[in-house]
Motif scaffolding. Structure first.
Motif, PDB file in Angstrom:
ATOM      1  N   PRO A  84     -77.496   2.500-117.879  1.00 48.55           N
ATOM      2  CA  PRO A  84     -76.076   2.839-117.854  1.00 48.55           C
ATOM      3  C   PRO A  84     -75.286   2.011-116.844  1.00 48.55           C
ATOM      4  N   ASP A  85     -73.997   1.906-117.090  1.00 45.98           N
ATOM      5  CA  ASP A  85     -73.100   1.265-116.141  1.00 45.98           C
ATOM      6  C   ASP A  85     -72.664   2.337-115.142  1.00 45.98           C
ATOM      7  N   PHE A  86     -73.254   2.313-113.978  1.00 41.58           N
ATOM      8  CA  PHE A  86     -72.979   3.321-112.955  1.00 41.58           C
ATOM      9  C   PHE A  86     -71.564   3.203-112.384  1.00 41.58           C
ATOM     10  N   ILE A  87     -71.016   2.011-112.396  1.00 39.23           N
ATOM     11  CA  ILE A  87     -69.684   1.799-111.844  1.00 39.23           C
ATOM     12  C   ILE A  87     -68.621   2.373-112.778  1.00 39.23           C
ATOM     13  N   ALA A  88     -68.785   2.165-114.070  1.00 38.25           N
ATOM     14  CA  ALA A  88     -67.763   2.561-115.043  1.00 38.25           C
ATOM     15  C   ALA A  88     -67.868   4.009-115.492  1.00 38.25           C
ATOM     16  N   ASN A  89     -69.029   4.615-115.323  1.00 34.50           N
ATOM     17  CA  ASN A  89     -69.267   5.942-115.895  1.00 34.50           C
ATOM     18  C   ASN A  89     -69.755   6.937-114.854  1.00 34.50           C
ATOM     19  N   ARG A  90     -69.087   8.052-114.784  1.00 32.73           N
ATOM     20  CA  ARG A  90     -69.440   9.078-113.801  1.00 32.73           C
ATOM     21  C   ARG A  90     -70.763   9.789-114.100  1.00 32.73           C
ATOM     22  N   PRO A  91     -71.049  10.218-115.354  1.00 36.58           N
ATOM     23  CA  PRO A  91     -72.266  11.012-115.591  1.00 36.58           C
ATOM     24  C   PRO A  91     -73.567  10.378-115.092  1.00 36.58           C
ATOM     25  N   PRO A  92     -73.814   9.084-115.319  1.00 37.50           N
ATOM     26  CA  PRO A  92     -75.073   8.544-114.788  1.00 37.50           C
ATOM     27  C   PRO A  92     -75.101   8.511-113.259  1.00 37.50           C
ATOM     28  N   THR A  93     -73.928   8.374-112.644  1.00 36.22           N
ATOM     29  CA  THR A  93     -73.859   8.375-111.186  1.00 36.22           C
ATOM     30  C   THR A  93     -74.168   9.764-110.636  1.00 36.22           C
ATOM     31  N   VAL A  94     -73.717  10.796-111.352  1.00 38.61           N
ATOM     32  CA  VAL A  94     -74.043  12.171-110.963  1.00 38.61           C
ATOM     33  C   VAL A  94     -75.549  12.373-111.039  1.00 38.61           C
ATOM     34  N   GLN A  95     -76.174  11.885-112.117  1.00 39.87           N
ATOM     35  CA  GLN A  95     -77.623  12.005-112.251  1.00 39.87           C
ATOM     36  C   GLN A  95     -78.335  11.231-111.141  1.00 39.87           C
ATOM     37  N   LEU A  96     -77.790  10.067-110.787  1.00 44.73           N
ATOM     38  CA  LEU A  96     -78.373   9.273-109.700  1.00 44.73           C
ATOM     39  C   LEU A  96     -78.305  10.047-108.384  1.00 44.73           C
ATOM     40  N   THR A  97     -77.162  10.678-108.120  1.00 49.58           N
ATOM     41  CA  THR A  97     -76.996  11.488-106.906  1.00 49.58           C
ATOM     42  C   THR A  97     -78.019  12.617-106.873  1.00 49.58           C
ATOM     43  N   ARG A  98     -78.176  13.294-107.994  1.00 48.92           N
ATOM     44  CA  ARG A  98     -79.111  14.419-108.059  1.00 48.92           C
ATOM     45  C   ARG A  98     -80.560  13.987-107.892  1.00 48.92           C
ATOM     46  N   SER A  99     -80.841  12.723-108.195  1.00 46.40           N
ATOM     47  CA  SER A  99     -82.225  12.246-108.084  1.00 46.40           C
ATOM     48  C   SER A  99     -82.595  11.822-106.656  1.00 46.40           C
ATOM     49  N   ILE A 100     -81.616  11.803-105.754  1.00 45.40           N
ATOM     50  CA  ILE A 100     -81.898  11.468-104.356  1.00 45.40           C
ATOM     51  C   ILE A 100     -82.476  12.713-103.682  1.00 45.40           C
ATOM     52  N   PRO A 101     -83.667  12.609-103.088  1.00 38.44           N
ATOM     53  CA  PRO A 101     -84.232  13.774-102.393  1.00 38.44           C
ATOM     54  C   PRO A 101     -83.269  14.299-101.328  1.00 38.44           C
ATOM     55  N   LYS A 102     -83.247  15.621-101.178  1.00 37.07           N
ATOM     56  CA  LYS A 102     -82.307  16.271-100.259  1.00 37.07           C
ATOM     57  C   LYS A 102     -82.332  15.652 -98.863  1.00 37.07           C
ATOM     58  N   ILE A 128     -84.460  -6.654-126.300  1.00 42.09           N
ATOM     59  CA  ILE A 128     -84.355  -5.198-126.142  1.00 42.09           C
ATOM     60  C   ILE A 128     -84.751  -4.813-124.715  1.00 42.09           C
ATOM     61  N   TRP A 129     -84.357  -3.599-124.340  1.00 41.77           N
ATOM     62  CA  TRP A 129     -84.749  -3.069-123.037  1.00 41.77           C
ATOM     63  C   TRP A 129     -86.115  -2.410-123.134  1.00 41.77           C
ATOM     64  N   ASP A 130     -86.984  -2.757-122.206  1.00 39.17           N
ATOM     65  CA  ASP A 130     -88.290  -2.124-122.079  1.00 39.17           C
ATOM     66  C   ASP A 130     -88.125  -0.992-121.070  1.00 39.17           C
ATOM     67  N   THR A 131     -88.350   0.227-121.513  1.00 46.21           N
ATOM     68  CA  THR A 131     -88.180   1.387-120.632  1.00 46.21           C
ATOM     69  C   THR A 131     -89.511   2.049-120.297  1.00 46.21           C
ATOM     70  N   SER A 132     -90.605   1.349-120.524  1.00 41.39           N
ATOM     71  CA  SER A 132     -91.920   1.945-120.301  1.00 41.39           C
ATOM     72  C   SER A 132     -92.140   2.357-118.843  1.00 41.39           C
ATOM     73  N   ALA A 133     -91.456   1.708-117.898  1.00 30.36           N
ATOM     74  CA  ALA A 133     -91.619   2.051-116.482  1.00 30.36           C
ATOM     75  C   ALA A 133     -90.509   2.982-115.980  1.00 30.36           C
ATOM     76  N   VAL A 134     -89.628   3.400-116.866  1.00 28.75           N
ATOM     77  CA  VAL A 134     -88.500   4.264-116.492  1.00 28.75           C
ATOM     78  C   VAL A 134     -88.937   5.724-116.581  1.00 28.75           C
ATOM     79  N   ALA A 135     -88.551   6.521-115.583  1.00 26.73           N
ATOM     80  CA  ALA A 135     -88.879   7.949-115.588  1.00 26.73           C
ATOM     81  C   ALA A 135     -88.311   8.607-116.844  1.00 26.73           C
ATOM     82  N   GLU A 136     -89.037   9.585-117.353  1.00 31.50           N
ATOM     83  CA  GLU A 136     -88.680  10.223-118.617  1.00 31.50           C
ATOM     84  C   GLU A 136     -87.244  10.757-118.639  1.00 31.50           C
ATOM     85  N   GLU A 137     -86.818  11.393-117.537  1.00 33.78           N
ATOM     86  CA  GLU A 137     -85.465  11.964-117.528  1.00 33.78           C
ATOM     87  C   GLU A 137     -84.377  10.901-117.667  1.00 33.78           C
TER      88      GLU A 137
END
Length: 124
Positions: A61-79, A43-52
């Motif tokens: 998530p597969d960032f290459i195959a799926n747009r929504p997680p990539t959008v979230q990744l973009t939004r998580s980059i500080p301005k 199983i995946w251990d997510t204890s060190a993963v941020a809550e969001e």
């Protein structure tokens, strides 16, 4: 995921130049997001993963195959880090007609990883 390349600017360039397989690029981002695979429990251990991330993606998530997680990744980059590929690496982007969603997502992942390096004060 124990055989991941060292996270440095050479690795970022290798991602941008498509010298690293999509699977490995995904695994790099998963690793630095905090995802760890527990081999014994399978199983995946997510204890060190941020809550969001943990709430939305209990498995990485597969960032290459799926747009929504990539959008979230973009939004998580500080301005202030949004343009790091260009400002720090001098990356000029891809030429029109030579890129598609896959390359765009890889560039997003590369920028997120570069931002991670900067935030952890691992950039010279």
């Amino acid at each position: 995921m124990s055989h991941l390349p060292t996270l440095n600017t050479d690795t970022i360039w290798a991602i941008l130049n498509e010298e690293i397989d999509d699977k490995i690029v995904n695994q790099l981002v998963w690793h630095y997001l905090g995802y760890r695979y527990n081999e014994s429990k399978q199983i995946w251990d997510t204890s060190a993963v941020a809550e969001e991330w943990r709430e939305k993606y209990p498995e990485p998530p597969d960032f290459i195959a799926n747009r929504p997680p990539t959008v979230q990744l973009t939004r998580s980059i500080p301005k202030e880090n949004k343009q790091l590929l260009k400002e720090y690496l001098g990356f000029k982007g891809y030429k029109i007609g030579e890129f598609g969603p896959r390359q765009t997502r890889r560039a997003t992942m590369a920028n997120w990883l570069l931002s991670y390096l900067k935030e952890k004060q691992m950039l010279a």
